[in-house]
Every structure is written in structure tokens, then in C-alpha cells.
Write a protein that holds these residues in place. Structure first.
Motif, PDB file in Angstrom:
ATOM      1  N   MET A  41       0.759  -4.606   6.330  1.00  0.00           N
ATOM      2  CA  MET A  41       1.265  -5.894   5.876  1.00  0.00           C
ATOM      3  C   MET A  41       2.782  -5.933   5.695  1.00  0.00           C
ATOM      4  O   MET A  41       3.304  -6.814   5.024  1.00  0.00           O
ATOM      5  CB  MET A  41       0.578  -6.278   4.561  1.00  0.00           C
ATOM      6  N   ALA A  42       3.511  -4.999   6.310  1.00  0.00           N
ATOM      7  CA  ALA A  42       4.974  -5.028   6.270  1.00  0.00           C
ATOM      8  C   ALA A  42       5.519  -4.111   7.361  1.00  0.00           C
ATOM      9  O   ALA A  42       4.881  -3.106   7.709  1.00  0.00           O
ATOM     10  CB  ALA A  42       5.501  -4.594   4.906  1.00  0.00           C
ATOM     11  N   PRO A  43       6.692  -4.431   7.911  1.00  0.00           N
ATOM     12  CA  PRO A  43       7.260  -3.602   8.982  1.00  0.00           C
ATOM     13  C   PRO A  43       7.473  -2.140   8.574  1.00  0.00           C
ATOM     14  O   PRO A  43       7.242  -1.235   9.392  1.00  0.00           O
ATOM     15  CB  PRO A  43       8.595  -4.293   9.289  1.00  0.00           C
ATOM     16  N   ASN A  44       7.908  -1.901   7.336  1.00  0.00           N
ATOM     17  CA  ASN A  44       8.146  -0.511   6.941  1.00  0.00           C
ATOM     18  C   ASN A  44       6.844   0.276   6.860  1.00  0.00           C
ATOM     19  O   ASN A  44       6.798   1.479   7.136  1.00  0.00           O
ATOM     20  CB  ASN A  44       8.886  -0.447   5.604  1.00  0.00           C
ATOM     21  N   LEU A  45       5.745  -0.406   6.489  1.00  0.00           N
ATOM     22  CA  LEU A  45       4.450   0.256   6.437  1.00  0.00           C
ATOM     23  C   LEU A  45       3.997   0.652   7.835  1.00  0.00           C
ATOM     24  O   LEU A  45       3.393   1.719   8.027  1.00  0.00           O
ATOM     25  CB  LEU A  45       3.415  -0.663   5.790  1.00  0.00           C
ATOM     26  N   THR A  46       4.296  -0.192   8.804  1.00  0.00           N
ATOM     27  CA  THR A  46       3.966   0.121  10.192  1.00  0.00           C
ATOM     28  C   THR A  46       4.694   1.391  10.624  1.00  0.00           C
ATOM     29  O   THR A  46       4.096   2.284  11.237  1.00  0.00           O
ATOM     30  CB  THR A  46       4.365  -1.053  11.116  1.00  0.00           C
ATOM     31  N   GLU A  47       5.974   1.496  10.270  1.00  0.00           N
ATOM     32  CA  GLU A  47       6.735   2.698  10.611  1.00  0.00           C
ATOM     33  C   GLU A  47       6.169   3.933   9.918  1.00  0.00           C
ATOM     34  O   GLU A  47       6.070   5.007  10.518  1.00  0.00           O
ATOM     35  CB  GLU A  47       8.204   2.506  10.232  1.00  0.00           C
ATOM     36  N   LEU A  48       5.792   3.786   8.658  1.00  0.00           N
ATOM     37  CA  LEU A  48       5.228   4.911   7.914  1.00  0.00           C
ATOM     38  C   LEU A  48       3.906   5.366   8.527  1.00  0.00           C
ATOM     39  O   LEU A  48       3.635   6.565   8.623  1.00  0.00           O
ATOM     40  CB  LEU A  48       5.023   4.519   6.447  1.00  0.00           C
ATOM     41  N   TYR A  67       9.148  -1.545  15.192  1.00  0.00           N
ATOM     42  CA  TYR A  67       9.549  -0.152  15.409  1.00  0.00           C
ATOM     43  C   TYR A  67       8.431   0.766  14.934  1.00  0.00           C
ATOM     44  O   TYR A  67       7.856   0.531  13.873  1.00  0.00           O
ATOM     45  CB  TYR A  67      10.848   0.172  14.648  1.00  0.00           C
ATOM     46  N   PRO A  68       8.121   1.814  15.728  1.00  0.00           N
ATOM     47  CA  PRO A  68       8.668   2.129  17.054  1.00  0.00           C
ATOM     48  C   PRO A  68       8.299   1.060  18.073  1.00  0.00           C
ATOM     49  O   PRO A  68       7.520   0.157  17.760  1.00  0.00           O
ATOM     50  CB  PRO A  68       8.017   3.477  17.373  1.00  0.00           C
ATOM     51  N   ASP A 260      23.275  -1.005   9.625  1.00  0.00           N
ATOM     52  CA  ASP A 260      21.970  -1.538  10.023  1.00  0.00           C
ATOM     53  C   ASP A 260      21.102  -1.675   8.777  1.00  0.00           C
ATOM     54  O   ASP A 260      20.623  -0.680   8.228  1.00  0.00           O
ATOM     55  CB  ASP A 260      21.315  -0.590  11.037  1.00  0.00           C
ATOM     56  N   GLY A 261      20.898  -2.917   8.341  1.00  0.00           N
ATOM     57  CA  GLY A 261      20.151  -3.150   7.114  1.00  0.00           C
ATOM     58  C   GLY A 261      18.731  -2.635   7.165  1.00  0.00           C
ATOM     59  O   GLY A 261      18.166  -2.227   6.139  1.00  0.00           O
ATOM     60  N   GLU A 262      18.100  -2.634   8.343  1.00  0.00           N
ATOM     61  CA  GLU A 262      16.720  -2.170   8.445  1.00  0.00           C
ATOM     62  C   GLU A 262      16.603  -0.687   8.111  1.00  0.00           C
ATOM     63  O   GLU A 262      15.594  -0.239   7.568  1.00  0.00           O
ATOM     64  CB  GLU A 262      16.181  -2.430   9.857  1.00  0.00           C
ATOM     65  N   LEU A 263      17.640   0.078   8.415  1.00  0.00           N
ATOM     66  CA  LEU A 263      17.597   1.508   8.105  1.00  0.00           C
ATOM     67  C   LEU A 263      17.728   1.771   6.614  1.00  0.00           C
ATOM     68  O   LEU A 263      17.350   2.851   6.145  1.00  0.00           O
ATOM     69  CB  LEU A 263      18.710   2.246   8.857  1.00  0.00           C
ATOM     70  N   LEU A 264      18.252   0.810   5.885  1.00  0.00           N
ATOM     71  CA  LEU A 264      18.475   1.013   4.456  1.00  0.00           C
ATOM     72  C   LEU A 264      17.434   0.325   3.589  1.00  0.00           C
ATOM     73  O   LEU A 264      16.999   0.881   2.579  1.00  0.00           O
ATOM     74  CB  LEU A 264      19.870   0.513   4.076  1.00  0.00           C
ATOM     75  N   THR A 265      17.026  -0.883   3.957  1.00  0.00           N
ATOM     76  CA  THR A 265      16.133  -1.645   3.080  1.00  0.00           C
ATOM     77  C   THR A 265      14.656  -1.511   3.453  1.00  0.00           C
ATOM     78  O   THR A 265      13.793  -1.890   2.667  1.00  0.00           O
ATOM     79  CB  THR A 265      16.501  -3.145   3.088  1.00  0.00           C
ATOM     80  N   ARG A 266      14.359  -1.003   4.657  1.00  0.00           N
ATOM     81  CA  ARG A 266      12.964  -0.734   5.018  1.00  0.00           C
ATOM     82  C   ARG A 266      12.634   0.698   4.615  1.00  0.00           C
ATOM     83  O   ARG A 266      13.068   1.641   5.278  1.00  0.00           O
ATOM     84  CB  ARG A 266      12.747  -0.852   6.529  1.00  0.00           C
ATOM     85  N   GLY A 268      11.182   3.774   5.016  1.00  0.00           N
ATOM     86  CA  GLY A 268      10.406   4.418   6.065  1.00  0.00           C
ATOM     87  C   GLY A 268      11.118   5.647   6.581  1.00  0.00           C
ATOM     88  O   GLY A 268      12.171   6.045   6.053  1.00  0.00           O
ATOM     89  N   PRO A 269      10.583   6.271   7.612  1.00  0.00           N
ATOM     90  CA  PRO A 269      11.185   7.521   8.104  1.00  0.00           C
ATOM     91  C   PRO A 269      12.623   7.372   8.572  1.00  0.00           C
ATOM     92  O   PRO A 269      13.424   8.308   8.473  1.00  0.00           O
ATOM     93  CB  PRO A 269      10.251   7.931   9.256  1.00  0.00           C
TER      94      PRO A 269
END
Length: 290
Positions: A41-48, A67-68, A260-266, A268-269
């Protein structure tokens, strides 16, 4: 031949064994067997989940799960403003993972009422990214791959902590958005990243996770460095909005940074990569001191 048969039997047993973990609300979630059909239910969870070895088991994901690259082909189940509950049910998940900060309380309640096991994830510190990967590995029965990914992530963070942990503090304003002007407090993983790099979030003590602040409040704090995420929409001025304020220390010293905000606020790995970049720019700010 006997060894091969034994390995197959052990793998089959593991696939049907009960698994149990505690989520980030402190609740224990027990599954009769490792999850085979998961909704993220969230992009960071998908990465995890991908990091934990479970990318192939994600049958549905929230929008912006990009991502990936393989994640882009996962069927969407909605956005952070609207979930397609019929779609969720049609996908027949045996596990739903939610992000407390990214999903509304109403959405989480709706999902809970479906009778499908729900795991609550809320990494607020860098270490919790690693433990999240490990717990997802337990839920999926992919422990070996998850533990390897967690070790790799921890090694990157530990290297940064050793290198920058005793560096002279840098007072930082982290800008999420400029209209209105939003930042993040110490309960969000960005602040833990700032601390790891030897920085201090000037608005870290505010009680709201994503507080709105005024230009005057930022001027009063006079941060040594201002960090903003990438400009994603027309009219988003990013860190450049501060250039007219020549009295600000960050402006005088040229410490307006865009990351890159996604690397900081998501959480994940890839947070380890975002942390490395953040540490680099804060070190630039230190070198620019008179």
C-alpha cells in the motif's frame, strides 16, 4: 538423490510453516504459512518487499510504486486518496502491508474490515529499514535473501555513521514543498539521516510529522544548509526560492542543495544511497565555513 529430496521436503515444509512477527504498532501478526499474494500500500513498501525477495509475490500495489523497474508492471489498487477495494478483493491477497504515514486512517480501517491480514509498517529510523526487510522476509519465507539485503544496507549506514558521526554539526532546513512551505520533524526518517550525517534539523522538535512553516520562521532559524527535493511540478521553486534572502547563512555560503527526495523520504533500501548523498552535501557546507 537423497540430498535433493531432503532439500525439496525442507523447502515444502518451510512454505507451509506458520510465521509470526510484530509490526510497527506493536501488534503480533501470525500467518498460517508464508504469504504468497501480497498487496503493497505504498511505494516504499514495494521496494522493501523486493529487497526481501518477495517482488514476485506482489499482486497489487499503490500508485507511484515505480522502483525497481519491475514494480511498474504490478496492477494498481489505487492512490493515497482512494483505494479500489473491489480490486483488492479480486486479487485475493493473503497479506496487505500498509504504511501508517502514507495511508489514511480511513483507508486502513477499510482494509482491516476485509478480513485479510494487515501488517503495519512505519520505519522512522535508518535501522528500522533493515528490520523491516528482515520481518518481510519472515512473512514471505524468504529469510536468507532478506537477511543478506539487511546486512548490506546496515554496512552502508554503519560506514556513514563512522565517517560523519563526530563531524561538526550543521543546522539544516529540509524543504518538502514550497506552496505551502512544508518540512519534516524528528519523527520522520529524514531527520535520522540528517543526524547520522552530523546535522541537526532546525524544525525537528515540532510536534507534527510534516509541519507547515513560514518563511519568517525559516529566516529566524537561519539554517546553515537548506535541502530540498527534486522539483516535480511546474511552479515548484525548490531550494532556489531562498536566493533572494541574501542574509541567510545558507544563501551567503552557497549551501542550497537539491537531492532526490525519494531516496530520503521513502524508507527503503535506497535510503542508504540518499543518506550517502546527504552526508556529502553537509560536508560541503562544513568546508565552506569561513
Amino acid at each position: 538423490m537423497k540430498k535433493i529430496l531432503l532439500a525439496l521436503l525442507l523447502a515444502a515444509g518451510a512454505a507451509h510453516a506458520q510465521v509470526s512477527v510484530v509490526d510497527d504498532t506493536g501488534a503480533r501478526l501470525t500467518l498460517a504459512r508464508p504469504a504468497q499474494r501480497v498487496i503493497s500500500m505504498a511505494p516504499n513498501l514495494t521496494e522493501l518487499l523486493f529487497a526481501a525477495g518477495g517482488g514476485g509475490r506482489i499482486v497489487g500495489a499503490m500508485n507511484y510504486s515505480d522502483y525497481p523497474p519491475e514494480a511498474k508492471s504490478i496492477p494498481s489498487v489505487g492512490s493515497n486518496s482512494q483505494i479500489d477495494l473491489e480490486r483488492v478483493l479480486a486479487l485475493k491477497p493473503d497479506l496487505i502491508i500498509v504504511w501508517e504515514s502514507g495511508n489514511t486512517a480511513r483507508q486502513i480501517e477499510q482494509l482491516a474490515r476485509l478480513g485479510i491480514p494487515v501488517f503495519h509498517s512505519e520505519p522512522k529510523k535508518l535501522e528500522q529499514v533493515a528490520t523491516s526487510i528482515e520481518r518481510f522476509g519472515v512473512l514471505l519465507g524468504t529469510g536468507d535473501k532478506a537477511q543478506a539485503a539487511a546486512r548490506d544496507y546496515r554496512a552502508k549506514i554503519a560506514l556513514l555513521a563512522r565517517h560523519y558521526g563526530r563531524a561538526a554539526p550543521v543546522r539544516v532546513f529540509y524543504q518538502v514543498w514550497d506552496r505551502p512551505l512544508y518540512t519534516l520533524n524528528d519523527q520522520q526518517i529524514v531527520s535520522d539521516t540528517i543526524r547520522t550525517c552530523g546535522g541537526q534539523n532546525v524544525f525537528g522538535k515540532l510536534p507534527v510529522i510534516a509541519p507547515e512553516v513560514s518563511v519568517e520562521a525559516v529566516l529566524a532559524q537561519d539554517p546553515e544548509a537548506i535541502i530540498a527535493g527534486d522539483e516535480h511540478a511546474p511552479g515548484d521553486r525548490g531550494a532556489g526560492m531562498w536566493k533572494p534572502y541574501g542574509a541567510l547563512t545558507a544563501v551567503r555560503r552557497g549551501n542550497l542543495f537539491t537531492l532526490d527526495g525519494e531516496l530520503l523520504t521513502r524508507p527503503g533500501p535506497r535510503t542508504a544511497d540518499g543518506a550517502a548523498r546527504l552526508c556529502e552535501v553537509l560536508d560541503q557546507a562544513r568546508r565552506r565555513r569561513p
